[in-house]
Enzyme design. Structure first.
Site, PDB file in Angstrom:
ATOM      1  N   LEU A 199      -9.575  25.172  -0.808  1.00  0.00           N
ATOM      2  CA  LEU A 199     -10.959  24.732  -1.017  1.00  0.00           C
ATOM      3  C   LEU A 199     -11.890  25.294   0.057  1.00  0.00           C
ATOM      4  O   LEU A 199     -12.997  25.753  -0.234  1.00  0.00           O
ATOM      5  CB  LEU A 199     -11.027  23.206  -1.008  1.00  0.00           C
ATOM      6  CG  LEU A 199     -10.386  22.490  -2.205  1.00  0.00           C
ATOM      7  CD1 LEU A 199     -10.182  21.014  -1.893  1.00  0.00           C
ATOM      8  CD2 LEU A 199     -11.252  22.660  -3.451  1.00  0.00           C
ATOM      9  N   MET A 200     -11.434  25.273   1.307  1.00  0.00           N
ATOM     10  CA  MET A 200     -12.272  25.729   2.420  1.00  0.00           C
ATOM     11  C   MET A 200     -12.463  27.244   2.419  1.00  0.00           C
ATOM     12  O   MET A 200     -13.511  27.746   2.828  1.00  0.00           O
ATOM     13  CB  MET A 200     -11.658  25.276   3.744  1.00  0.00           C
ATOM     14  CG  MET A 200     -11.670  23.774   3.954  1.00  0.00           C
ATOM     15  SD  MET A 200     -10.663  23.249   5.357  1.00  0.00           S
ATOM     16  CE  MET A 200     -11.667  23.819   6.732  1.00  0.00           C
ATOM     17  N   ASP A 284     -23.571  25.582   4.213  1.00  0.00           N
ATOM     18  CA  ASP A 284     -24.561  25.142   5.198  1.00  0.00           C
ATOM     19  C   ASP A 284     -25.299  26.342   5.780  1.00  0.00           C
ATOM     20  O   ASP A 284     -24.801  27.032   6.664  1.00  0.00           O
ATOM     21  CB  ASP A 284     -23.872  24.352   6.324  1.00  0.00           C
ATOM     22  CG  ASP A 284     -24.875  23.831   7.349  1.00  0.00           C
ATOM     23  OD1 ASP A 284     -26.086  23.801   7.026  1.00  0.00           O
ATOM     24  OD2 ASP A 284     -24.449  23.460   8.450  1.00  0.00           O
ATOM     25  N   SER A 289     -34.129  24.919   9.550  1.00  0.00           N
ATOM     26  CA  SER A 289     -33.626  25.315  10.881  1.00  0.00           C
ATOM     27  C   SER A 289     -32.473  26.298  10.664  1.00  0.00           C
ATOM     28  O   SER A 289     -31.307  26.007  10.946  1.00  0.00           O
ATOM     29  CB  SER A 289     -33.155  24.087  11.666  1.00  0.00           C
ATOM     30  OG  SER A 289     -34.170  23.104  11.751  1.00  0.00           O
ATOM     31  N   LYS A 291     -29.588  28.977  10.309  1.00  0.00           N
ATOM     32  CA  LYS A 291     -28.566  29.493  11.217  1.00  0.00           C
ATOM     33  C   LYS A 291     -28.711  31.006  11.372  1.00  0.00           C
ATOM     34  O   LYS A 291     -29.266  31.676  10.505  1.00  0.00           O
ATOM     35  CB  LYS A 291     -27.167  29.211  10.643  1.00  0.00           C
ATOM     36  CG  LYS A 291     -26.740  27.762  10.614  1.00  0.00           C
ATOM     37  CD  LYS A 291     -25.354  27.650  10.011  1.00  0.00           C
ATOM     38  CE  LYS A 291     -24.889  26.201   9.942  1.00  0.00           C
ATOM     39  NZ  LYS A 291     -24.579  25.656  11.280  1.00  0.00           N
ATOM     40  N   ARG A 300     -19.095  28.321   4.347  1.00  0.00           N
ATOM     41  CA  ARG A 300     -18.536  27.877   3.073  1.00  0.00           C
ATOM     42  C   ARG A 300     -17.503  26.770   3.309  1.00  0.00           C
ATOM     43  O   ARG A 300     -17.177  26.006   2.395  1.00  0.00           O
ATOM     44  CB  ARG A 300     -17.884  29.057   2.349  1.00  0.00           C
ATOM     45  CG  ARG A 300     -16.647  29.628   3.049  1.00  0.00           C
ATOM     46  CD  ARG A 300     -16.153  30.900   2.371  1.00  0.00           C
ATOM     47  NE  ARG A 300     -14.932  31.423   2.976  1.00  0.00           N
ATOM     48  CZ  ARG A 300     -14.880  32.207   4.038  1.00  0.00           C
ATOM     49  NH1 ARG A 300     -16.013  32.563   4.639  1.00  0.00           N
ATOM     50  NH2 ARG A 300     -13.733  32.661   4.512  1.00  0.00           N
ATOM     51  N   ASP A 302     -17.868  24.292   5.446  1.00  0.00           N
ATOM     52  CA  ASP A 302     -18.475  23.128   6.086  1.00  0.00           C
ATOM     53  C   ASP A 302     -18.177  21.847   5.309  1.00  0.00           C
ATOM     54  O   ASP A 302     -18.591  20.767   5.709  1.00  0.00           O
ATOM     55  CB  ASP A 302     -19.990  23.324   6.236  1.00  0.00           C
ATOM     56  CG  ASP A 302     -20.571  22.525   7.381  1.00  0.00           C
ATOM     57  OD1 ASP A 302     -19.848  22.274   8.365  1.00  0.00           O
ATOM     58  OD2 ASP A 302     -21.759  22.147   7.298  1.00  0.00           O
ATOM     59  N   ASP A 361     -30.387  21.522  10.711  1.00  0.00           N
ATOM     60  CA  ASP A 361     -29.015  22.006  10.790  1.00  0.00           C
ATOM     61  C   ASP A 361     -28.072  20.940  11.357  1.00  0.00           C
ATOM     62  O   ASP A 361     -26.872  21.171  11.458  1.00  0.00           O
ATOM     63  CB  ASP A 361     -28.952  23.282  11.640  1.00  0.00           C
ATOM     64  CG  ASP A 361     -27.617  24.005  11.518  1.00  0.00           C
ATOM     65  OD1 ASP A 361     -26.944  23.800  10.487  1.00  0.00           O
ATOM     66  OD2 ASP A 361     -27.242  24.744  12.440  1.00  0.00           O
ATOM     67  N   GLU A 363     -27.239  18.283   9.737  1.00  0.00           N
ATOM     68  CA  GLU A 363     -27.310  17.609   8.433  1.00  0.00           C
ATOM     69  C   GLU A 363     -26.070  16.773   8.119  1.00  0.00           C
ATOM     70  O   GLU A 363     -26.141  15.823   7.356  1.00  0.00           O
ATOM     71  CB  GLU A 363     -27.541  18.639   7.316  1.00  0.00           C
ATOM     72  CG  GLU A 363     -26.301  19.331   6.766  1.00  0.00           C
ATOM     73  CD  GLU A 363     -25.527  20.149   7.797  1.00  0.00           C
ATOM     74  OE1 GLU A 363     -24.295  20.247   7.653  1.00  0.00           O
ATOM     75  OE2 GLU A 363     -26.134  20.676   8.746  1.00  0.00           O
ATOM     76  N   ARG A 365     -24.395  14.635   9.823  1.00  0.00           N
ATOM     77  CA  ARG A 365     -24.505  13.226  10.214  1.00  0.00           C
ATOM     78  C   ARG A 365     -25.400  12.447   9.265  1.00  0.00           C
ATOM     79  O   ARG A 365     -25.255  11.232   9.117  1.00  0.00           O
ATOM     80  CB  ARG A 365     -24.998  13.129  11.657  1.00  0.00           C
ATOM     81  CG  ARG A 365     -26.377  13.673  11.923  1.00  0.00           C
ATOM     82  CD  ARG A 365     -26.602  14.033  13.380  1.00  0.00           C
ATOM     83  NE  ARG A 365     -25.873  15.249  13.758  1.00  0.00           N
ATOM     84  CZ  ARG A 365     -25.860  15.751  14.993  1.00  0.00           C
ATOM     85  NH1 ARG A 365     -26.547  15.149  15.961  1.00  0.00           N
ATOM     86  NH2 ARG A 365     -25.191  16.835  15.256  1.00  0.00           N
TER      87      ARG A 365
END
Length: 516
Positions: A199-200, A284, A289, A291, A300, A302, A361, A363, A365
């Site tokens: 998946l990651m 992400d 903001s 990256k 991909r 994240d 960025d 995000e 949390r």
């Protein structure tokens, strides 16, 4: 003495040549064998074959030992030798170095060295045979069939789903041991971690929030009797007043999904559940903001928190663990657009607290805040959230261990105990009020999504932010940013996304199941 050595070598060569010519048909079948060898205490070049390897050597009248001595110096930990044609059933035989047989739990390293050595050695042997296009490998249990199975399956994993030329697909089975239960358990543990890696590693245009949820739903089909799946839509998220989660999702064209998994493995349906929460940002960009472009493709992964949480539940179901587990994964992309949240915007979380978003960025949390609020509605025994949350965690611990922030000494002990067994280590980090003050000092709202002093203690201030949404007495936040990927630090994981700490989460769940 020299004459004796020459005679032995001549005899071995004769045996070697005869066996090789007799096993051409087996070479076509591409079948291999991995055997283990420990280092002899006090002998620089001494070898001590495992029980399975010794039996194999005895069957060959000592030919394997002879070849190992001819091959050169002693077999060091993690190193291997390959011999061809010495047995008609196994055209390729790899012997791997397991290190010293006396090793065990090491307090300094916080893992079981013997288990870790077995994983590393078996992995090396299996990979070597895979490179020789061997399609079926029998594996020596090396005295710990579970660790051997983990090493084999983790070492053979390769993400080539989108490539025309693929690696040889290898099947494995236990050799020379009756511990089939340990082997199966290790294989299931490793398959769980490999699911998280899959998946990651997949590109973000293939694993969108919707595709992620569908993949997990498909993986849980064999366990439908014990698992309930709820794929919550944006309308439901809005009904729940998850303003923090929605503030991240609204910059993307991909709709958010709140994936909710219920595994009911306990005979007592009223048993308070273990609640796992996973950050599910399927890509992400940083939002407004933005990256830096360098290595942004790695974002991909994240959703590593969501991947490891869901993979852990799939694994728990496969093992039929007698425990109730609920998994919550808020899934969305963090993208810049005309609809995206802007730095300085204020959003309202599910519990009513307002948050000044000074950095879009930060995000993870935000999506976790709403998920944690929702988690409390199930009156859980324990809450553990998992997230690739901060680059500061990678700076602090690198890839050696997952950072754990918790309000419970008991919970820390359970996580640490599990990690010693799996070798996928955890390390406790501080949750001081010192850090809480830095996120509650906000100009416009109740909280700020970044610390008052910006980069200082970034992993700690992120954890302190999450703590503002927790009232449960047993809660832990696992920051897995440092262990998200592997270069060459963990020998039995290839370069790429690691799927860590899936096995530790499964072992932790099993520990809770058996502790009542």
């Amino acid at each position: 003495m020299l004459a004796v050595r020459k005679a032995v070598r001549t005899a071995v060569r004769k045996h070697f040549c005869r066996s090789f010519s007799a096993s051409q048909t087996q070479l076509q079948e591409r079948k291999g064998l991995v055997l283990g060898s420990f280092e002899k205490e006090g002998e620089e070049s001494g070898l001590h074959l495992t029980e399975s390897a010794a039996s194999f050597d005895q069957f060959l009248s000592g030919k394997l030992s002879d070849l190992l001595h001819i091959a050169g110096p002693g077999l060091k930990k993690g190193k291997s030798r390959v011999f061809y044609g010495i047995h008609q059933d196994f055209p390729c035989v790899a012997v791997v170095g397991l290190g010293k047989d006396t090793t065990g739990v090491c307090g300094a390293e916080n893992w079981d060295t013997r288990k870790e050595n077995i994983r590393q050695a078996v992995s090396a042997g299996c990979r070597l045979l895979q490179e020789l296009e061997v399609s079926h490998i029998e594996v020596d249990g090396c005295g710990d069939a579970q660790s051997a199975a983990e090493g084999a399956a983790l070492g053979l994993f390769h993400y080539d789903q989108l490539k025309s030329k693929k690696k040889t697909k290898v099947t494995t089975q236990l050799h020379g041991s009756s511990d089939t239960d340990g082997w199966r358990k290790g294989a299931v543990y490793a398959e769980g971690q490999n699911l998280a890696r899959l998946l990651m590693e997949a590109p973000a245009n293939h694993i969108t929030p919707t595709a992620f949820a569908s993949t997990i739903e498909e993986k849980l089909v064999p366990h439908a009797e014990w698992v309930t799946i709820k794929k919550r839509s944006q309308a439901w998220i809005e009904e729940q007043q998850m303003g923090a989660f929605l503030s991240v999702a609204k910059g993307s064209e991909e709709p958010p999904v709140f994936l909710e998994l219920h595994y009911n493995g306990s005979p007592d349906s009223k048993q308070p559940p273990l609640l796992l929460v996973g950050k599910g940002i399927t890509f992400d960009s940083g939002g407004i903001s933005l990256k830096p472009s360098l290595s942004m493709d790695a974002m991909r992964a994240d959703m590593g928190g969501a991947a490891t949480v869901c993979a852990s539940i799939v694994t728990a179901a496969a093992l039929k663990l007698p425990v109730n587990i609920i998994g919550l994964t808020p899934l969305c992309e963090n993208m810049p657009s005309g609809k995206a949240t802007k730095p300085g915007d204020v959003v309202r979380a599910k519990n009513g607290k307002t948050i000044q978003v000074d950095n879009t960025d930060a995000e993870g949390r935000l999506v976790l805040a709403d998920a944690l609020c929702y988690a409390h509605s199930f009156n859980p025994r324990v809450i553990v959230n998992v997230a690739t949350l901060t680059g500061a965690m990678d700076v602090a611990l690198g890839s050696a261990a997952t950072g754990v922030f918790t309000n419970s000494d008991w919970l820390w002990e359970q996580l640490h105990k599990a990690s010693v067994v799996t070798g996928d280590r955890v390390w406790r980090m501080p949750l001081f009020q010192h850090y809480s003050k830095q996120v509650t000092d906000s100009q416009l709202a109740d909280l700020n999504n970044i610390g008052k002093y910006s980069r200082s203690g970034g992993a700690c201030t992120a954890a302190a932010f999450l703590k503002e949404f927790v009232t449960a007495p047993h809660w832990a936040h696992l920051d897995i940013a440092g262990v998200m990927s592997n270069k060459d630090e963990i020998p039995y994981l290839k370069k790429g996304m690691s799927g860590r700490p899936t096995r530790t989460l499964v072992e932790f769940s099993a520990g809770l199941a058996h502790s009542g």
